[in-house]
Design a protein around this motif. Structure first.
Motif, PDB file in Angstrom:
ATOM      1  N   PRO A   5       0.832  -1.204   0.000  1.00 13.83           N
ATOM      2  CA  PRO A   5       0.000   0.000   0.000  1.00 13.83           C
ATOM      3  C   PRO A   5       0.870   1.259   0.000  1.00 13.83           C
ATOM      4  O   PRO A   5       2.083   1.200   0.183  1.00 13.83           O
ATOM      5  N   ALA A   6       0.251   2.399  -0.147  1.00  9.15           N
ATOM      6  CA  ALA A   6       0.991   3.658  -0.307  1.00  9.15           C
ATOM      7  C   ALA A   6       1.854   3.994   0.893  1.00  9.15           C
ATOM      8  O   ALA A   6       3.025   4.367   0.760  1.00  9.15           O
ATOM      9  N   VAL A   7       1.270   3.871   2.120  1.00  9.93           N
ATOM     10  CA  VAL A   7       2.019   4.297   3.316  1.00  9.93           C
ATOM     11  C   VAL A   7       3.291   3.467   3.518  1.00  9.93           C
ATOM     12  O   VAL A   7       4.380   4.020   3.694  1.00  9.93           O
ATOM     13  N   PRO A   8       3.236   2.129   3.534  1.00  4.91           N
ATOM     14  CA  PRO A   8       4.478   1.362   3.688  1.00  4.91           C
ATOM     15  C   PRO A   8       5.472   1.594   2.542  1.00  4.91           C
ATOM     16  O   PRO A   8       6.682   1.619   2.758  1.00  4.91           O
ATOM     17  N   ARG A   9       4.915   1.751   1.338  1.00  2.00           N
ATOM     18  CA  ARG A   9       5.812   1.928   0.187  1.00  2.00           C
ATOM     19  C   ARG A   9       6.580   3.243   0.296  1.00  2.00           C
ATOM     20  O   ARG A   9       7.794   3.278   0.129  1.00  2.00           O
ATOM     21  N   TYR A  10       5.850   4.326   0.648  1.00  2.00           N
ATOM     22  CA  TYR A  10       6.531   5.614   0.797  1.00  2.00           C
ATOM     23  C   TYR A  10       7.449   5.632   2.022  1.00  2.00           C
ATOM     24  O   TYR A  10       8.494   6.295   2.025  1.00  2.00           O
ATOM     25  N   ALA A  11       7.056   4.917   3.048  1.00  2.00           N
ATOM     26  CA  ALA A  11       7.923   4.814   4.228  1.00  2.00           C
ATOM     27  C   ALA A  11       9.231   4.121   3.869  1.00  2.00           C
ATOM     28  O   ALA A  11      10.315   4.500   4.329  1.00  2.00           O
ATOM     29  N   LEU A  12       9.160   3.070   3.021  1.00  2.00           N
ATOM     30  CA  LEU A  12      10.357   2.371   2.560  1.00  2.00           C
ATOM     31  C   LEU A  12      11.226   3.309   1.732  1.00  2.00           C
ATOM     32  O   LEU A  12      12.462   3.323   1.883  1.00  2.00           O
ATOM     33  N   TYR A  13      10.571   4.108   0.867  1.00  2.00           N
ATOM     34  CA  TYR A  13      11.329   5.066   0.055  1.00  2.00           C
ATOM     35  C   TYR A  13      12.073   6.061   0.946  1.00  2.00           C
ATOM     36  O   TYR A  13      13.254   6.370   0.715  1.00  2.00           O
ATOM     37  N   LEU A  14      11.365   6.534   1.965  1.00  2.00           N
ATOM     38  CA  LEU A  14      11.992   7.496   2.876  1.00  2.00           C
ATOM     39  C   LEU A  14      13.159   6.865   3.637  1.00  2.00           C
ATOM     40  O   LEU A  14      14.198   7.491   3.863  1.00  2.00           O
ATOM     41  N   LEU A  15      12.989   5.588   4.037  1.00  2.00           N
ATOM     42  CA  LEU A  15      14.054   4.896   4.766  1.00  2.00           C
ATOM     43  C   LEU A  15      15.295   4.725   3.882  1.00  2.00           C
ATOM     44  O   LEU A  15      16.425   4.977   4.318  1.00  2.00           O
ATOM     45  N   ILE A  16      15.024   4.306   2.627  1.00  2.00           N
ATOM     46  CA  ILE A  16      16.149   4.129   1.699  1.00  2.00           C
ATOM     47  C   ILE A  16      16.851   5.467   1.449  1.00  2.00           C
ATOM     48  O   ILE A  16      18.090   5.562   1.432  1.00  2.00           O
ATOM     49  N   ALA A  17      16.039   6.515   1.269  1.00  2.00           N
ATOM     50  CA  ALA A  17      16.607   7.836   1.032  1.00  2.00           C
ATOM     51  C   ALA A  17      17.430   8.296   2.236  1.00  2.00           C
ATOM     52  O   ALA A  17      18.510   8.868   2.090  1.00  2.00           O
ATOM     53  N   ALA A  18      16.914   8.020   3.447  1.00  2.00           N
ATOM     54  CA  ALA A  18      17.639   8.417   4.660  1.00  2.00           C
ATOM     55  C   ALA A  18      18.967   7.668   4.773  1.00  2.00           C
ATOM     56  O   ALA A  18      19.992   8.240   5.150  1.00  2.00           O
ATOM     57  N   VAL A  19      18.953   6.362   4.433  1.00  2.00           N
ATOM     58  CA  VAL A  19      20.192   5.571   4.497  1.00  2.00           C
ATOM     59  C   VAL A  19      21.209   6.098   3.485  1.00  2.00           C
ATOM     60  O   VAL A  19      22.407   6.238   3.794  1.00  2.00           O
ATOM     61  N   VAL A  20      20.722   6.370   2.259  1.00  2.00           N
ATOM     62  CA  VAL A  20      21.634   6.873   1.228  1.00  2.00           C
ATOM     63  C   VAL A  20      22.214   8.222   1.628  1.00  2.00           C
ATOM     64  O   VAL A  20      23.425   8.460   1.514  1.00  2.00           O
ATOM     65  N   VAL A  21      21.332   9.109   2.117  1.00  2.09           N
ATOM     66  CA  VAL A  21      21.807  10.433   2.543  1.00  2.09           C
ATOM     67  C   VAL A  21      22.797  10.307   3.710  1.00  2.09           C
ATOM     68  O   VAL A  21      23.833  10.977   3.754  1.00  2.09           O
ATOM     69  N   GLY A  22      22.490   9.416   4.653  1.00  2.00           N
ATOM     70  CA  GLY A  22      23.396   9.219   5.786  1.00  2.00           C
ATOM     71  C   GLY A  22      24.743   8.672   5.352  1.00  2.00           C
ATOM     72  O   GLY A  22      25.798   9.100   5.853  1.00  2.00           O
ATOM     73  N   LEU A  23      24.727   7.720   4.395  1.00  2.00           N
ATOM     74  CA  LEU A  23      25.983   7.143   3.908  1.00  2.00           C
ATOM     75  C   LEU A  23      26.813   8.204   3.176  1.00  2.00           C
ATOM     76  O   LEU A  23      28.027   8.308   3.392  1.00  2.00           O
ATOM     77  N   LEU A  24      26.130   8.971   2.303  1.00  2.88           N
ATOM     78  CA  LEU A  24      26.840  10.035   1.596  1.00  2.88           C
ATOM     79  C   LEU A  24      27.386  11.079   2.561  1.00  2.88           C
ATOM     80  O   LEU A  24      28.499  11.584   2.395  1.00  2.88           O
ATOM     81  N   TRP A  25      26.598  11.388   3.554  1.00  3.25           N
ATOM     82  CA  TRP A  25      27.035  12.355   4.574  1.00  3.25           C
ATOM     83  C   TRP A  25      28.264  11.844   5.316  1.00  3.25           C
ATOM     84  O   TRP A  25      29.212  12.596   5.559  1.00  3.25           O
ATOM     85  N   PHE A  26      28.277  10.560   5.668  1.00  5.80           N
ATOM     86  CA  PHE A  26      29.420   9.968   6.374  1.00  5.80           C
ATOM     87  C   PHE A  26      30.670   9.994   5.492  1.00  5.80           C
ATOM     88  O   PHE A  26      31.760  10.358   5.941  1.00  5.80           O
ATOM     89  N   LEU A  27      30.478   9.603   4.213  1.00  6.06           N
ATOM     90  CA  LEU A  27      31.628   9.612   3.302  1.00  6.06           C
ATOM     91  C   LEU A  27      32.143  11.027   3.080  1.00  6.06           C
ATOM     92  O   LEU A  27      33.356  11.261   3.028  1.00  6.06           O
ATOM     93  N   TRP A  28      31.250  11.969   2.957  1.00  4.10           N
ATOM     94  CA  TRP A  28      31.654  13.351   2.767  1.00  4.10           C
ATOM     95  C   TRP A  28      32.404  13.871   3.984  1.00  4.10           C
ATOM     96  O   TRP A  28      33.437  14.543   3.863  1.00  4.10           O
ATOM     97  N   LEU A  29      31.900  13.545   5.175  1.00  7.57           N
ATOM     98  CA  LEU A  29      32.585  13.968   6.396  1.00  7.57           C
ATOM     99  C   LEU A  29      33.964  13.334   6.506  1.00  7.57           C
ATOM    100  O   LEU A  29      34.912  13.959   6.972  1.00  7.57           O
ATOM    101  N   THR A  30      34.075  12.053   6.059  1.00  4.10           N
ATOM    102  CA  THR A  30      35.379  11.395   6.110  1.00  4.10           C
ATOM    103  C   THR A  30      36.377  12.101   5.210  1.00  4.10           C
ATOM    104  O   THR A  30      37.524  12.356   5.596  1.00  4.10           O
ATOM    105  N   ASP A  31      35.933  12.441   3.978  1.00  6.63           N
ATOM    106  CA  ASP A  31      36.811  13.160   3.056  1.00  6.63           C
ATOM    107  C   ASP A  31      37.186  14.530   3.605  1.00  6.63           C
ATOM    108  O   ASP A  31      38.334  14.970   3.499  1.00  6.63           O
ATOM    109  N   VAL A  32      36.197  15.191   4.190  1.00  6.14           N
ATOM    110  CA  VAL A  32      36.456  16.520   4.750  1.00  6.14           C
ATOM    111  C   VAL A  32      37.435  16.433   5.915  1.00  6.14           C
ATOM    112  O   VAL A  32      38.335  17.273   6.057  1.00  6.14           O
ATOM    113  N   GLU A  33      37.287  15.381   6.730  1.00  6.59           N
ATOM    114  CA  GLU A  33      38.191  15.212   7.861  1.00  6.59           C
ATOM    115  C   GLU A  33      39.624  14.958   7.389  1.00  6.59           C
ATOM    116  O   GLU A  33      40.580  15.517   7.939  1.00  6.59           O
TER     117      GLU A  33
END
Length: 227
Positions: free
Chosen positions: A34-62
């Motif tokens: 259904p729509a709610v679980p599907r969009y929740a999954l999209y948000l979770l995936i997006a959050a994981v991707v953003v968090g991973l990119l953020w971590f990698l970016w911080l590592t490079d910056v460090e």
């Protein structure tokens, strides 16, 4: 009060409906959710991707920050060294003038090519002036260095102890540089001179090279440097 309770009922109903959509989900086919679980999954995936990119970016910056810190430390050290040189520049100039004067003085003590014969004669006269007998006076092979040439002379003189000592002092007091090396003193084997001593040594004198000789020396050194 009525509007507030209606709002609460609507929210609770929405939450129950949304929660109901999470039941009986097919994990193998998220597209059928259904729509709610599907969009929740999209948000979770997006959050994981953003968090991973953020971590990698911080590592490079460090890492970049650490590199810049090290570079800053090196620049500070270089700045302090150059500042110290700038502060003492005038003193260094004075010292350079003194060193050049000293080098010029030493160069004047080195005979030129034309003066070598006169210097050899002075060494010979120094021995004769002390009543020494020359058993050997043989100039060796000239050794050419970068800016000067070295001439070894094999010397053997016979005479009294004090005369030999005065002879070595005379050599040291010559206006040109002459050094005595590999000194060896032993009783003379000459029966006619009882109590005499024999001094064997290598006298080394030095002369500066003419500009033509320096140019030839540098030209000869270039092929060796290329090899």
């Amino acid at each position: 009060m009525a509007s507030t309770s209606i709002r609460n009922i609507d929210v609770s109903q929405l939450l129950r409906r949304a929660g109901a959509q999470f039941s009986g989900l097919d994990r193998r086919d998220p597209s059928s959710w259904p729509a709610v679980p599907r969009y929740a999954l999209y948000l979770l995936i997006a959050a994981v991707v953003v968090g991973l990119l953020w971590f990698l970016w911080l590592t490079d910056v460090e890492q970049e920050l650490e590199t810049e810190r090290n570079r800053e430390s090196g620049l500070r050290t270089d700045y302090q060294a150059k500042l110290q040189k700038a502060v003492s520049l005038e003193e260094l100039k004075k010292q350079r003038v003194q060193v050049m004067q000293y080098v010029t003085l030493l160069e004047k003590q080195l005979p030129s090519k034309a003066e070598m014969d006169a210097l050899l004669s002075d060494i010979n006269q120094a021995g004769l002036g002390r009543s020494l007998q020359f058993d050997l006076f043989r100039p060796g092979q000239l050794v050419v260095k970068d800016y000067y040439a070295e001439l070894p002379i094999a010397v053997k003189v016979t005479g009294r102890y004090h005369d030999i000592g005065a002879f070595t002092a005379d050599i040291a007091n010559l206006s040109r540089i002459v050094t005595l090396n590999n000194l060896s003193i032993a009783p003379s084997t000459d029966k006619d001179r009882a109590g005499a001593l024999s001094l064997e040594a290598t006298a080394k004198t030095y002369r500066y090279l003419d500009p033509e000789e320096i140019a030839a020396q540098r030209a000869a050194a270039k092929p060796k440097a290329k090899k």
